[in-house]
Scaffold this motif. Structure first.
Motif, PDB file in Angstrom:
ATOM      1  N   GLN A  87      30.657  39.101  88.069  1.00 52.66           N
ATOM      2  CA  GLN A  87      29.630  38.517  87.214  1.00 52.66           C
ATOM      3  C   GLN A  87      28.283  39.063  87.677  1.00 52.66           C
ATOM      4  O   GLN A  87      27.757  38.662  88.720  1.00 52.66           O
ATOM      5  CB  GLN A  87      29.656  36.999  87.320  1.00 52.66           C
ATOM      6  N   ALA A  88      27.728  40.021  86.920  1.00 49.20           N
ATOM      7  CA  ALA A  88      26.574  40.754  87.424  1.00 49.20           C
ATOM      8  C   ALA A  88      25.687  41.243  86.301  1.00 49.20           C
ATOM      9  O   ALA A  88      26.071  41.270  85.124  1.00 49.20           O
ATOM     10  CB  ALA A  88      27.051  41.948  88.263  1.00 49.20           C
ATOM     11  N   ILE A  89      24.472  41.627  86.689  1.00 45.83           N
ATOM     12  CA  ILE A  89      23.590  42.399  85.816  1.00 45.83           C
ATOM     13  C   ILE A  89      23.228  43.687  86.553  1.00 45.83           C
ATOM     14  O   ILE A  89      23.204  43.736  87.780  1.00 45.83           O
ATOM     15  CB  ILE A  89      22.312  41.615  85.418  1.00 45.83           C
ATOM     16  N   ILE A  90      22.975  44.746  85.774  1.00 49.69           N
ATOM     17  CA  ILE A  90      22.401  45.972  86.311  1.00 49.69           C
ATOM     18  C   ILE A  90      20.893  45.851  86.185  1.00 49.69           C
ATOM     19  O   ILE A  90      20.374  45.567  85.100  1.00 49.69           O
ATOM     20  CB  ILE A  90      22.876  47.215  85.537  1.00 49.69           C
ATOM     21  N   LEU A  91      20.161  46.035  87.273  1.00 48.90           N
ATOM     22  CA  LEU A  91      18.706  45.994  87.236  1.00 48.90           C
ATOM     23  C   LEU A  91      18.183  47.413  87.401  1.00 48.90           C
ATOM     24  O   LEU A  91      18.174  47.958  88.495  1.00 48.90           O
ATOM     25  CB  LEU A  91      18.158  45.072  88.337  1.00 48.90           C
ATOM     26  N   SER A  92      17.818  48.023  86.272  1.00 43.93           N
ATOM     27  CA  SER A  92      17.308  49.392  86.292  1.00 43.93           C
ATOM     28  C   SER A  92      15.814  49.382  86.604  1.00 43.93           C
ATOM     29  O   SER A  92      15.050  48.612  86.016  1.00 43.93           O
ATOM     30  CB  SER A  92      17.543  50.067  84.934  1.00 43.93           C
ATOM     31  N   LEU A  93      15.401  50.262  87.500  1.00 42.99           N
ATOM     32  CA  LEU A  93      13.987  50.376  87.870  1.00 42.99           C
ATOM     33  C   LEU A  93      13.261  51.446  87.067  1.00 42.99           C
ATOM     34  O   LEU A  93      12.108  51.781  87.362  1.00 42.99           O
ATOM     35  CB  LEU A  93      13.871  50.692  89.369  1.00 42.99           C
ATOM     36  N   GLU A  94      13.882  51.967  86.014  1.00 43.82           N
ATOM     37  CA  GLU A  94      13.346  53.138  85.331  1.00 43.82           C
ATOM     38  C   GLU A  94      11.978  52.926  84.695  1.00 43.82           C
ATOM     39  O   GLU A  94      11.208  53.887  84.533  1.00 43.82           O
ATOM     40  CB  GLU A  94      14.344  53.616  84.263  1.00 43.82           C
ATOM     41  N   ARG A  95      11.628  51.689  84.328  1.00 49.22           N
ATOM     42  CA  ARG A  95      10.316  51.451  83.696  1.00 49.22           C
ATOM     43  C   ARG A  95       9.207  51.216  84.719  1.00 49.22           C
ATOM     44  O   ARG A  95       8.026  51.201  84.359  1.00 49.22           O
ATOM     45  CB  ARG A  95      10.407  50.268  82.736  1.00 49.22           C
ATOM     46  N   LEU A  96       9.574  51.074  85.986  1.00 47.14           N
ATOM     47  CA  LEU A  96       8.579  51.030  87.069  1.00 47.14           C
ATOM     48  C   LEU A  96       8.329  52.472  87.500  1.00 47.14           C
ATOM     49  O   LEU A  96       8.796  52.916  88.542  1.00 47.14           O
ATOM     50  CB  LEU A  96       9.101  50.200  88.236  1.00 47.14           C
ATOM     51  N   ASP A  97       7.581  53.207  86.698  1.00 51.95           N
ATOM     52  CA  ASP A  97       7.516  54.665  86.865  1.00 51.95           C
ATOM     53  C   ASP A  97       6.094  55.192  86.997  1.00 51.95           C
ATOM     54  O   ASP A  97       5.793  56.314  86.607  1.00 51.95           O
ATOM     55  CB  ASP A  97       8.218  55.351  85.697  1.00 51.95           C
ATOM     56  N   ARG A  98       5.215  54.408  87.586  1.00 56.76           N
ATOM     57  CA  ARG A  98       3.822  54.822  87.702  1.00 56.76           C
ATOM     58  C   ARG A  98       3.504  55.342  89.115  1.00 56.76           C
ATOM     59  O   ARG A  98       3.974  54.781  90.108  1.00 56.76           O
ATOM     60  CB  ARG A  98       2.886  53.651  87.378  1.00 56.76           C
TER      61      ARG A  98
END
Length: 473
Positions: A87-98
């Motif tokens: 039971q999980a979510i994937i937490l993508s960091l792709e939008r933290l791109d500054r």
């Protein structure tokens, strides 16, 4: 439980941050080797601020959902993929791109975790500086993943791993708090060096959302050479001589066996045999300097002559140097064409590399006759990719079914020589059992204690690196 958590996430994050459509989630669920992943998750979360990451972690923590951080998804050990029935979510960091800041005079910059490595390199180059972390996936991988796995690459010899290039980190903890540790200090003895807990922990202790990184003077000149040798021991001796003769200007020293070189030549028509005659081993070296008045090529030439090297070439121009590097960088893709392979990412003391390659090769052949040894990698820092290509008469699936026992043979030889079974690719889902089998019991207990202290509910990337509890039973 899952629906409650997703509902809460939808309330606290903008619509673009929460992905629940199965087709849209699919690219985040599969890792490139195909060994791990493909398992459903409740959602993919794409926050764009550290505060949004913290809100997502808090909501998942309260609902009992595991949080699996993901960067560019270029890892090789399943560290950013869900496990079956989790039971999980994937937490993508792709939008933290500054890129938050660049300070040329301080030789530092601050980048968010979702910045691609190539973008960090470009930001440094824009102010006439160098960020030296470099490897084949740099156009796709993200700096957060580089730090989470303590990435190495081609320049570790001169500049160190990702850990050595990091001054500070910003981290979201398992309980949702944010540690603002983005100091840019070279000296700070005011307490524990906490940043090192999170670098190399694969998101299992906290989620890195930004980092302060070291920059270096821009490179003004390079000298690249390839050498043919008859033994690994001769390569080690030459490496030592070249490092001394160059004024410690070597930035890369790559070892390649003849078999992987032949794979590259067969796979890529643009690859050309670099020397007139074949050799058992090849050493690819590169020296670099930020000064313009150093004759690096001349130093390499003198060192080769003094070492009585019989067959070598020093690149006379950039295209020739690129051709040498093309051979090295083509090997991983070329090996796939030869059939199924079992990958081993080991390190040993440099002086023990020849003994390791010989003993591990003999042990593998004895266990599985006909296995083709494909050894190549970073001799300069003692890291060799000791890959095993299936016997020509073997079936792919039959060979891959022996992954555990053949890998154990290789790992045992590395550890016997004081080495590591995980040099730069990490642990992920591939090697937790080896952590439990091969780590010193005291070290293993300390690792578990840290996990229990920072993430007692086992929310962050559970089952990766070191399971919170012994799972060997």
């Amino acid at each position: 439980m899952t629906n409650t958590a997703v509902t809460q996430l939808l309330k606290t994050l903008d619509a673009e941050s929460v992905v629940t459509d199965a087709r849209a989630m699919a690219p985040y669920l599969t890792e490139q080797r195909g060994r791990f992943g493909g398992h459903p998750v409740a959602a993919v979360i794409r926050p764009d601020t550290p505060e949004a990451v913290a809100r997502a972690v808090t909501a998942c923590h309260g609902a009992g959902l595991a949080v699996i951080p993901q960067g560019g998804n270029t890892g090789l050990c399943g560290g950013a993929a869900a496990r079956p029935d989790e039971q999980a979510i994937i937490l993508s960091l792709e939008r933290l791109d500054r890129i938050r800041s660049v300070d040329a005079e301080d030789f530092s910059l601050v980048a968010e975790a979702g910045c691609r490595l190539s973008a960090v390199q470009a930001a440094a180059a824009a102010v006439d500086r160098l960020f030296p972390l470099s490897y084949a996936a740099e156009a796709d991988c993200q700096i957060g993943g580089n730090l989470a796995t303590n990435a190495g690459g081609m320049n570790v010899l001169r500049y160190g791993n990702a850990r050595d290039l990091t001054l500070g980190v910003e981290v979201v903890l398992a309980d949702g708090r944010i540690w603002h540790g983005l100091k840019r200090l070279r000296k700070d003895n005011s307490g524990f060096d906490l940043k090192d807990l999170f670098i190399g922990a694969e998101g299992s202790l906290g989620i890195i959302t930004a980092a302060s990184l070291k920059l270096f003077p821009a490179i003004r000149q390079r000298a690249t050479a390839i050498v043919g040798l008859d033994s690994v021991e001769r390569a080690i001796a030459l490496f030592s001589q070249l490092r001394q003769a160059s004024g410690d200007a070597l930035s890369s020293c790559e070892l390649m066996g003849r078999r992987p070189l032949e794979y590259a030549l067969a796979h890529d028509a643009h690859c050309v045999d670099p020397l007139p005659a074949p050799h058992a081993w090849y050493l690819l070296v590169e020296a670099s300097s930020s000064a313009e008045d150093v004759d690096l090529a001349g130093r390499l030439e003198q060192a080769m002559a003094a070492a009585a090297v019989g067959d070598y070439r020093i690149a006379g121009d950039a295209p020739t140097a690129a051709a040498f590097w093309r051979l090295r960088n083509t090997i991983p893709a070329a090996q796939k064409v030869a059939g199924a392979s079992i990958k081993n990412d080991i390190s040993v003391p440099i002086s023990g590399m020849g003994e390791f390659i010989q003993r591990a090769g003999e042990a593998v052949i004895a266990a599985c006759p006909g296995t083709r040894i494909c050894a190549f990698g970073h001799l300069g820092d003692g890291n060799i990719h000791f890959n095993l290509t299936r016997p020509e008469a073997s079936d792919d699936d039959e060979f891959l079914a022996r992954w555990a026992d053949l890998t154990a043979v290789v790992h045992d030889e590395a550890v016997r020589l004081g080495g590591s079974f995980a040099a730069e690719h990490g642990i992920g889902q591939l090697k937790p059992a080896e952590v439990q089998r091969l780590k010193d019991p005291v070290e293993l207990a300390l690792m578990r204690n840290l996990k229990a202290a920072l993430d007692p509910a086992d929310t962050l990337n559970p089952g990766k690196v070191v399971p919170l509890r012994d799972q060997s039973a």
